[in-house]
Design a protein around this motif. Structure first.
Motif, PDB file in Angstrom:
ATOM      1  N   ILE A   1     -48.538 -14.140  23.859  1.00 27.63           N
ATOM      2  CA  ILE A   1     -48.333 -13.649  22.490  1.00 27.63           C
ATOM      3  C   ILE A   1     -47.853 -12.207  22.507  1.00 27.63           C
ATOM      4  CG2 ILE A   1     -49.533 -13.046  20.360  1.00 27.63           C
ATOM      5  CD1 ILE A   1     -51.254 -15.515  20.735  1.00 27.63           C
ATOM      6  N   GLU A   2     -48.479 -11.414  23.389  1.00 25.03           N
ATOM      7  CA  GLU A   2     -48.065 -10.019  23.483  1.00 25.03           C
ATOM      8  C   GLU A   2     -46.621  -9.914  23.960  1.00 25.03           C
ATOM      9  OE1 GLU A   2     -49.506  -5.840  25.637  1.00 25.03           O
ATOM     10  OE2 GLU A   2     -50.578  -7.729  25.978  1.00 25.03           O
ATOM     11  N   ALA A   3     -46.293 -10.736  25.005  1.00 20.84           N
ATOM     12  CA  ALA A   3     -44.917 -10.720  25.504  1.00 20.84           C
ATOM     13  C   ALA A   3     -43.943 -11.216  24.442  1.00 20.84           C
ATOM     14  CB  ALA A   3     -44.813 -11.571  26.768  1.00 20.84           C
ATOM     15  N   ARG A   4     -44.376 -12.293  23.742  1.00 19.43           N
ATOM     16  CA  ARG A   4     -43.497 -12.836  22.703  1.00 19.43           C
ATOM     17  C   ARG A   4     -43.335 -11.837  21.560  1.00 19.43           C
ATOM     18  NH1 ARG A   4     -39.101 -15.592  22.042  1.00 19.43           N
ATOM     19  NH2 ARG A   4     -39.034 -16.818  20.106  1.00 19.43           N
ATOM     20  N   THR A   5     -44.434 -11.148  21.239  1.00 17.60           N
ATOM     21  CA  THR A   5     -44.353 -10.138  20.185  1.00 17.60           C
ATOM     22  C   THR A   5     -43.377  -9.033  20.570  1.00 17.60           C
ATOM     23  OG1 THR A   5     -46.650 -10.600  19.544  1.00 17.60           O
ATOM     24  CG2 THR A   5     -45.687  -8.515  18.805  1.00 17.60           C
ATOM     25  N   LEU A   6     -43.459  -8.618  21.845  1.00 21.32           N
ATOM     26  CA  LEU A   6     -42.517  -7.606  22.314  1.00 21.32           C
ATOM     27  C   LEU A   6     -41.089  -8.129  22.253  1.00 21.32           C
ATOM     28  CD1 LEU A   6     -44.471  -6.159  25.384  1.00 21.32           C
ATOM     29  CD2 LEU A   6     -44.174  -5.122  23.134  1.00 21.32           C
ATOM     30  N   GLU A   7     -40.927  -9.426  22.658  1.00 24.70           N
ATOM     31  CA  GLU A   7     -39.590 -10.023  22.603  1.00 24.70           C
ATOM     32  C   GLU A   7     -39.073 -10.070  21.170  1.00 24.70           C
ATOM     33  OE1 GLU A   7     -39.734 -13.825  24.395  1.00 24.70           O
ATOM     34  OE2 GLU A   7     -40.148 -13.080  26.411  1.00 24.70           O
ATOM     35  N   LEU A   8     -39.958 -10.500  20.241  1.00 31.49           N
ATOM     36  CA  LEU A   8     -39.538 -10.584  18.841  1.00 31.49           C
ATOM     37  C   LEU A   8     -39.240  -9.199  18.272  1.00 31.49           C
ATOM     38  CD1 LEU A   8     -42.007 -13.311  17.491  1.00 31.49           C
ATOM     39  CD2 LEU A   8     -39.576 -13.559  17.995  1.00 31.49           C
ATOM     40  N   THR A   9     -40.067  -8.216  18.682  1.00 32.29           N
ATOM     41  CA  THR A   9     -39.803  -6.854  18.220  1.00 32.29           C
ATOM     42  C   THR A   9     -38.458  -6.360  18.727  1.00 32.29           C
ATOM     43  OG1 THR A   9     -42.186  -6.402  18.222  1.00 32.29           O
ATOM     44  CG2 THR A   9     -40.699  -4.507  18.180  1.00 32.29           C
ATOM     45  N   GLU A  10     -38.217  -6.620  20.039  1.00 32.32           N
ATOM     46  CA  GLU A  10     -36.939  -6.206  20.605  1.00 32.32           C
ATOM     47  C   GLU A  10     -35.791  -6.981  19.978  1.00 32.32           C
ATOM     48  OE1 GLU A  10     -34.141  -4.236  22.929  1.00 32.32           O
ATOM     49  OE2 GLU A  10     -36.240  -3.786  22.464  1.00 32.32           O
ATOM     50  N   LEU A  11     -36.034  -8.298  19.750  1.00 34.13           N
ATOM     51  CA  LEU A  11     -34.990  -9.107  19.120  1.00 34.13           C
ATOM     52  C   LEU A  11     -34.702  -8.615  17.703  1.00 34.13           C
ATOM     53  CD1 LEU A  11     -33.092 -11.533  19.195  1.00 34.13           C
ATOM     54  CD2 LEU A  11     -34.999 -12.968  18.426  1.00 34.13           C
ATOM     55  N   THR A  12     -35.767  -8.268  16.972  1.00 30.96           N
ATOM     56  CA  THR A  12     -35.576  -7.735  15.619  1.00 30.96           C
ATOM     57  C   THR A  12     -34.782  -6.439  15.659  1.00 30.96           C
ATOM     58  OG1 THR A  12     -37.674  -8.732  14.919  1.00 30.96           O
ATOM     59  CG2 THR A  12     -36.770  -6.971  13.545  1.00 30.96           C
ATOM     60  N   ARG A  13     -35.143  -5.592  16.650  1.00 35.58           N
ATOM     61  CA  ARG A  13     -34.405  -4.336  16.776  1.00 35.58           C
ATOM     62  C   ARG A  13     -32.939  -4.608  17.116  1.00 35.58           C
ATOM     63  NH1 ARG A  13     -32.225  -1.148  20.156  1.00 35.58           N
ATOM     64  NH2 ARG A  13     -32.656  -2.583  21.869  1.00 35.58           N
ATOM     65  N   GLN A  14     -32.720  -5.580  18.039  1.00 36.82           N
ATOM     66  CA  GLN A  14     -31.346  -5.902  18.408  1.00 36.82           C
ATOM     67  C   GLN A  14     -30.576  -6.489  17.230  1.00 36.82           C
ATOM     68  OE1 GLN A  14     -31.520  -8.475  21.816  1.00 36.82           O
ATOM     69  NE2 GLN A  14     -32.343  -6.897  23.179  1.00 36.82           N
TER      70      GLN A  14
END
Length: 672
Positions: free
Chosen positions: A232-245
């Motif tokens: 979840i933490e990794a996915r959250t980071l991925e989603l955060t990065e994806l949102t930023r991208q």
């Protein structure tokens, strides 16, 4: 424990009641039997007294009952029921009449009536009344004993149940305490103490086994929980990065990282509002890279992308931090200059941008040269709204291209007329292509020495129904920009081959047909198949066809173009470079390419006899071409002086108005 006591009490009470009832019935029966026996004895002894009517003797017989403490009264009746004799103790009442029952109770005492028989004849009756006090005392004594036994039994049951309760409930309470500690502390490592090996011990073993399973499952769940939290933490980071991208992609160009059209429009609208409030000026520049499509098509999109990235970095280095540089798409860029004092500030920045891009750009071993055309519009002079400012800058950019590229142009009001003209011409061009409204003119090419016609060049001509003839210099560049040039090229090639077939193959004529081919055609994978198909359909021999290709196609790294040219040569087609000297062909490239002819651009021929540098260049080009085994054509020969020079330098063939203008096919036939 209460259940045990209740059960024991009920059992003991029922037993006591049972024994008491049995004792009462037994003693009552015994009393009646004893009275019957005594009555029988007294009756037998009183037979003689009744027979002879001796009452005194009967009284004496009855008085013998004094020794029986429980007998309180006795009455002797004659056969007719009349009292004959009686005995009573302590003045007890004597029944006045003979009772109807044989046994019963009188005044709370038991009585029996027994008949007196003589030779089977009843001569009287004897009534005995017994005192119940002794019997009641005995019953009370028995009841006390029963109550004592009951209390003793209950006490014993209480002691036994208390002991049993400790034996049963103590391990269960300990088990419950362990369960409570496990529940409160979530500590599944605790274990219940096994006290006995009975059913409770089995329960403790099962409980401990259950705890082991729960502990194992808890460890597995904890491990899974930890893994899930990590995911979840990794996915959250991925989603955060994806949102930023995604947010970055929404407002920035993916290739260069510059602002995109949306961001540029927002910044421009905000800048216009601020400039309007503070009475300031701003400028918008619209940039388009000149001939970028040729580099992109010949060297590949990967090189084109790297070129765009380097260009964007050079542009960024020329503007301030408060300005905005955006890539609007393809090779188009826009610059927003805020807080400028006058138009010369924008001109200064535009000059810097042009100079920065003009410097050679090294990419993958190539030194690429590229220029840019810039259009500039100012606020508030050229419009009050963002859309108008951008549109006017775009219009000015096209004016820079029309004027020869590699320069900047400020917007002027008459440019809108040019933009309207361009749009109208584009619509007419599309309609003309759809309706086949073009025609072909042919310009002869003559041998320099004999002036015999050795070949003809097919040139596209367009006569609009409303405007009349439209110059090729106007509609050909427009067709290239709109992506329509391929349709015109194919139409020209097929129709020219059909018209010139008889002239190039009949009799002793040794004419060749030259047709221009746009560099844009070389991005097509099926170019060779298209040209081969035209030759097959028209029957035109490939060895009589010459394709003229502009020099811009042969820039550095045009390996794919070389491959296509070699495939065209297998069809017998000859290849020539048109407008040589205006682009960036090198000697090494000329040597590598499968070329047959080199055409000197008319700009070098025009000043022959007036410009010594042009004379030197033309002489050098002809000499170089011959050394590379290439034929040379001088185009644009319009005067005798020009003809004398190219003839003197050894040019193979000449083409120009001096020897014939482009004419329709029927006039060409007459000329031939």
């Amino acid at each position: 424990m209460l259940m045990l006591l209740l059960t024991s009490s009920c059992a003991l009470l029922l037993s006591a009641v049972g024994f008491a009832v049995n004792d009462w019935l037994s003693m009552r029966s015994a009393i009646f039997e004893r009275l019957q026996a005594q009555a029988g004895v007294i009756g037998h002894n009183s037979i003689a007294a009744l027979t002879f009517g001796d009452a005194e003797s009967a009284d004496k017989t009855l008085e013998s009952l004094k020794n029986e403490a429980d007998i309180v009264s006795a009455v002797l009746f004659s056969s007719d029921g009349v009292m004959f004799a009686h005995f009573d103790r302590d003045e007890h009442s004597i029944p006045p009449a003979f009772p109807a029952e044989e046994t019963g109770r009188i005044d709370g005492n038991f009585f029996v009536v027994s008949p007196i028989l003589l030779d089977s004849h009843q001569i009287g009756n004897i009534l005995l009344i017994s005192d119940l006090s002794h019997w009641e005392q005995r019953q009370t004594f028995h009841l006390i004993i029963a109550l004592g036994v009951l209390l003793l039994s209950l006490s014993t049951a209480l002691l036994l149940s208390s002991r049993l309760q400790r034996l049963v409930s103590e391990p269960i309470l300990k088990l419950a305490e362990t369960a409570r500690r496990v529940s409160e502390g979530q500590d599944y490592g605790l274990r219940a103490e096994k006290i006995s090996s009975d059913e409770i011990g089995t329960l403790v073993d099962d409980f401990n086994d259950m705890l082991r399973q729960i502990q194992l499952r808890d460890r597995e769940l904890q491990k899974a929980r930890d893994e899930l939290e990590e995911r979840i933490e990794a996915r959250t980071l991925e989603l955060t990065e994806l949102t930023r991208q995604l947010e970055h992609q929404a407002y920035h160009d993916m290739l260069t990282g510059l602002a995109n059209r949306i961001t540029f429009d927002d910044h421009l609208k905000l800048a216009i509002d601020q400039a309007r409030r503070h009475g300031q000026r701003l400028a918008v520049m619209f940039l388009d890279l000149d001939r970028f499509k040729t580099i992109n098509d010949t060297l590949g999109h990967a090189v084109g992308d790297k070129l765009l990235m380097q260009v964007s970095q050079r542009l960024l280095a020329c503007i301030r931090d408060c300005d905005t540089l955006a890539r609007l798409g393809g090779d188009e860029f826009a610059v927003l200059l805020t807080q400028i004092r006058q138009g010369t500030d924008a001109a200064e920045v535009a000059s810097k941008l042009i100079a920065a891009i003009a410097e050679p750009i090294p990419i993958e071993g190539y030194s690429l040269h590229i220029t840019t055309s810039i259009g500039i519009s100012l606020f508030p002079e050229d419009g009050n709204h963002a859309e108008t400012i951008v549109k006017n800058a775009d219009t000015a950019m096209y004016r820079s291209k029309d004027r020869g590229r590699n320069q900047f142009t400020f917007f002027s009001s008459d440019m809108n007329d040019r933009a309207v003209r361009r749009l109208a011409l584009e619509n007419k061009l599309r309609k003309a292509i759809a309706e086949g409204a073009f025609n072909i003119h042919y310009q002869p090419r003559r041998d320099t020495l004999s002036l015999a016609i050795v070949s003809v060049e097919a040139l596209a001509r367009w006569t609009d129904s409303e405007e009349g003839p439209i110059a090729p210099s106007e509609f050909i560049p427009l067709a290239e920009e709109c992506g329509l040039i391929a349709l015109i090229d194919e139409w020209m090639l097929e129709n020219a081959c059909r018209e010139m077939l008889a002239c190039c193959t009949g009799g002793e004529a040794d004419l060749r047909l030259a047709v221009n081919l746009s560099p844009a055609q070389f991005i097509r994978e099926d170019l060779v198949e298209v040209i081969s198909g035209i030759l097959q359909r028209t029957g035109f021999p490939g060895d009589k066809l010459e394709l003229e290709i502009t020099e811009s196609l042969f820039g550095p790294g045009s390996i794919d173009a070389c491959t296509i040219l070699e495939q065209l040569c297998t069809l017998g087609i000859e290849l020539s470079i048109d407008d040589f000297g205006t682009a960036y062909s090198s000697l090494s490239r000329l040597k590598q390419l499968p070329l047959h002819t080199l055409k000197i651009d008319r700009s070098f021929v025009h000043d022959l006899g007036h410009d010594a540098d042009d004379e030197t260049l033309v002489r050098t080009i002809i000499s170089m071409a011959h050394n590379l085994n290439l034929k040379v054509v001088a185009e644009g020969v319009e005067t005798e002086t020009q003809y004398d020079y190219v003839k003197q330098y050894g040019c193979d063939t000449v083409q120009g108005y001096l020897f014939g203008k482009p004419v329709p096919f029927h006039q060409l036939k007459e000329l031939l």
